[in-house]
Structure formats: C-alpha cells, structure tokens
Design a protein around this motif. Sequence first.
Motif, mmCIF file in Angstrom:
data_model
loop_
_atom_site.group_PDB
_atom_site.id
_atom_site.type_symbol
_atom_site.label_atom_id
_atom_site.label_comp_id
_atom_site.label_asym_id
_atom_site.label_seq_id
_atom_site.Cartn_x
_atom_site.Cartn_y
_atom_site.Cartn_z
ATOM 1 N N MET A 185 0.845 -1.205 0.000
ATOM 2 C CA MET A 185 0.000 0.000 0.000
ATOM 3 C C MET A 185 0.872 1.244 0.000
ATOM 4 O O MET A 185 2.048 1.181 0.334
ATOM 5 N N GLY A 204 3.876 9.803 1.035
ATOM 6 C CA GLY A 204 2.774 10.706 0.710
ATOM 7 C C GLY A 204 2.665 11.899 1.631
ATOM 8 O O GLY A 204 3.512 12.121 2.494
ATOM 9 N N ARG A 205 1.580 12.627 1.413
ATOM 10 C CA ARG A 205 1.449 13.950 2.018
ATOM 11 C C ARG A 205 1.345 14.001 3.531
ATOM 12 O O ARG A 205 1.451 15.069 4.111
ATOM 13 N N PHE A 234 8.314 4.317 -5.052
ATOM 14 C CA PHE A 234 7.471 5.491 -5.253
ATOM 15 C C PHE A 234 7.324 5.724 -6.755
ATOM 16 O O PHE A 234 8.284 6.045 -7.465
ATOM 17 N N SER A 235 6.115 5.538 -7.230
ATOM 18 C CA SER A 235 5.768 5.783 -8.635
ATOM 19 C C SER A 235 4.258 5.899 -8.634
ATOM 20 O O SER A 235 3.663 6.236 -7.614
ATOM 21 N N PHE A 246 5.580 -2.356 -8.391
ATOM 22 C CA PHE A 246 4.129 -2.489 -8.552
ATOM 23 C C PHE A 246 3.643 -1.951 -9.887
ATOM 24 O O PHE A 246 4.370 -1.267 -10.623
ATOM 25 N N TYR A 278 -9.177 4.778 -15.408
ATOM 26 C CA TYR A 278 -8.688 6.165 -15.448
ATOM 27 C C TYR A 278 -8.536 6.644 -16.892
ATOM 28 O O TYR A 278 -8.806 7.793 -17.215
ATOM 29 N N PHE A 310 -2.151 -3.757 -8.377
ATOM 30 C CA PHE A 310 -3.281 -3.094 -7.721
ATOM 31 C C PHE A 310 -4.506 -3.062 -8.629
ATOM 32 O O PHE A 310 -4.512 -2.360 -9.646
ATOM 33 N N THR A 352 -7.580 -1.760 -7.750
ATOM 34 C CA THR A 352 -8.366 -0.999 -6.768
ATOM 35 C C THR A 352 -9.852 -0.982 -7.089
ATOM 36 O O THR A 352 -10.683 -0.955 -6.202
ATOM 37 N N HIS A 404 -5.629 -0.291 2.753
ATOM 38 C CA HIS A 404 -5.527 0.673 1.661
ATOM 39 C C HIS A 404 -4.456 1.682 2.075
ATOM 40 O O HIS A 404 -3.965 1.607 3.199
#
Length: 323
Positions: A1, A5-6, A50-51, A118, A128, A181, A183, A299
């Motif tokens: 997961m 991040g922020r 991280f991507s 991933f 998307y 993933f 989702t 998640h």
Amino acid sequence: MRQAGRYLPEYREIRAEASGFLDLCYTPERAANVTLQPIRRFHADAAILFSDILVIPDALGQKVSFIEGEGPVLNPVRNGADVAMLDPSRTLGHLAPVFETVQRVRTELPDEVALIGFCGAPWTVASYMIEGGSSRDFSIIKSWAVRERRCFETLMGILVESTAAYLLGQVEAGAQALQIFDTWAGNVPARDFDEWVISPTARIVASVKMQAPDIPIIGFARGVGDRLESYIRGTGVDAVGLDSSMTAAEAAQKIQPICPVQGNLDPAYLMVGGDEMERAANEILDELSGGPFVFNLAHGVHKDTPVENVERLAEIVRSRQAS
Ligand code: 1CP
C-alpha cells in the motif's frame, strides 16, 4: 500500500520542489528519496517503489496530469482511433527513470529490507484512461466496454503487454516482489469478472513468471468479496492483499488456507490512533499470525494521518513479531 505521501512533512517538502507529481516520479534521485522516507522513519520490513499506476498511460502517450486537490486528469480514450494512438513501443524507454529509481533504492536499502515494485491492473488503469480520471460510478468505462467489446479488448491487450514489460523492467532493476493493484475490481459486473479482472491479471502473472519465476506476485483486488477465491485460483498470484471488507477471522478461515495474505487494517484506524487502532491491529495479528501473513493496511495511508500513529502502529507490530 502507499506508505509515502502527504502525511509526511519530508514528502511535502520534496513534492513542493518538483514541478509536478509525474516529474517527481520521473526524477530518480527524488523518487528514491521519497521511497526511502517511510523506511527511515518506521523501519518497515519492505519498501514500496514510489511511482504511480498512471505512468503506464503516460508512457503509452496519453496525456496525464495530477491536479492539486483533484487527483489525476487524463485526456480520455473514447474510441478505436484513440486506442490506435497509444504506442506500446514507447513504454520501456519512457519508464527508464523509474527503473533507475529502483536501482538506486535497492543500492541504498539494507539487505534485509525487501523492495516491492508495482503496477495497476488493466481494469483499474483502463478506468482512469477511459473515464479521464477518478470515477464514482464507472458508467463510461462499463458502457464502453460492453458496447465496444472488441475495442476494449484491444486496449486491455495493450495494457497487459506494456504492464508485464514494466514489471519485468522493475525486476531487472532490483525489485524483489511485485504487487498488482486492482483498486476498482469491485466495480466490474459479476458476469464480466473473469474477462476483465482475472484473465488480464493472469496473463501478466504468466508473462512475468516466464522470465522471473521466483519473484512473488501479490494481487490486490479491492471490493471483490466472495470472488477473491476465484481471483486467487484464476490469476496465479502468490499472495493477496486484503481490503477491510473481510474480518481477520474470516480471512483466516477462508483465504489463508489457500494463499498467504497481507492486510488489513483500515486506514481510518490509523488516522484515529490510540486504543481503537491498537485493538484493531492486535485483532488482525491474533487471527492471522498462525499462517502465512504480512501485516499491512487495507488501503494507502490517508493524508490527514498523524505521523505518530504510524510510529505507534509499527511499534505494536514489531513487539508482536519479537514475541
Ligand atoms: O508509498 C509509496 O511510495 C507508494 C507509491 C504509490 C502507489 C503504490 C503511489 C504514489 N500510488 C500508488 C498506487 C495507486 N495510484 C493506486 C492503487 C493503489 C490504491 O488504491 O491506492 C491508484 C488507484 C492510484 C491512482 C492515484 N494516484 C490517485 C487517484 C486515487 C483515486 O481515488 O482515484 C491519486 C490521487 C494518486 C496520486 C498519488 N500517487 C502516489 C501518491 C503518494 C499520491 C498522492 C499525491 C501526493 O501526495 O502528492
């Protein structure tokens, strides 16, 4: 997961320096740094690259941007001509910076910390691409896939091929496990589940296994309920990530006997912290530690999560590992 991040101040700092989210994904020095940030803080047993799952449509030539506060925006693919514009021959060259990030991270990580690569599963990535961004009801992709089955199949074929190549590129660069993933798998009509979820994922798994038979592949098919067992059997994944729609006790009974599991603390508990989080985490550890199991969230970490809650959760899990 998602563990970067922020919610992390050091992420926000690097994010502010980059000209955009994709720029961050394609700048190996920064992307490697962001991958390592949660490891430095929480000492997790594995790092996840991280991507983003949307580097694939970007690599195929579709216009992709991430708008602050809005999420991803894509110039939608809506017909055969749009599908014909996608160019799989660009994929690997375009994604070379991601492979360089993997190499850098692998060099910097201690040997005992695994690196997970991933991708998005074709259905989720296609959602998307066709909806033009995040969706509430998936009405555009579903009606398109039903009305234009052949064309949708062509798009799925392009995604299978480029995604398998992308995963193998990550393995060559140093990824030691892979996660796929899906989702939005729970939004697929039941009668199309085999064709739009299981089959494309199975083709990716088979293609990766042909060249990298020893790399474990984790599937994450969110919201699929009772269809998770047919997903496991039909795709050939080595393990599954669980969403939070199943209790740990149910997972121990139904899923763990057929497949190693990863999960499944709902990120809301991480956001709240305290006793509620501790009880929920311990329940998962109690129920699932008797079989093949990786503790994880159900998640990604929500952006309003206090960092100290993540620190506390890591302590809880580690203290149980030691006992
Ligand atoms: O910790 C890490 O570094 C993990 C890297 C990672 C992963 C595994 C990111 C970075 N994204 C993802 C996967 C991803 N991206 C998924 C599948 C997993 C999931 O369901 O979370 C999906 C659906 C996306 C698409 C995406 N990326 C969205 C839309 C989500 C939606 O609800 O439609 C958004 C907003 C992003 C941006 C993004 N990607 C990653 C991060 C850290 C972020 C947030 C942006 C930021 O904080 O700057």
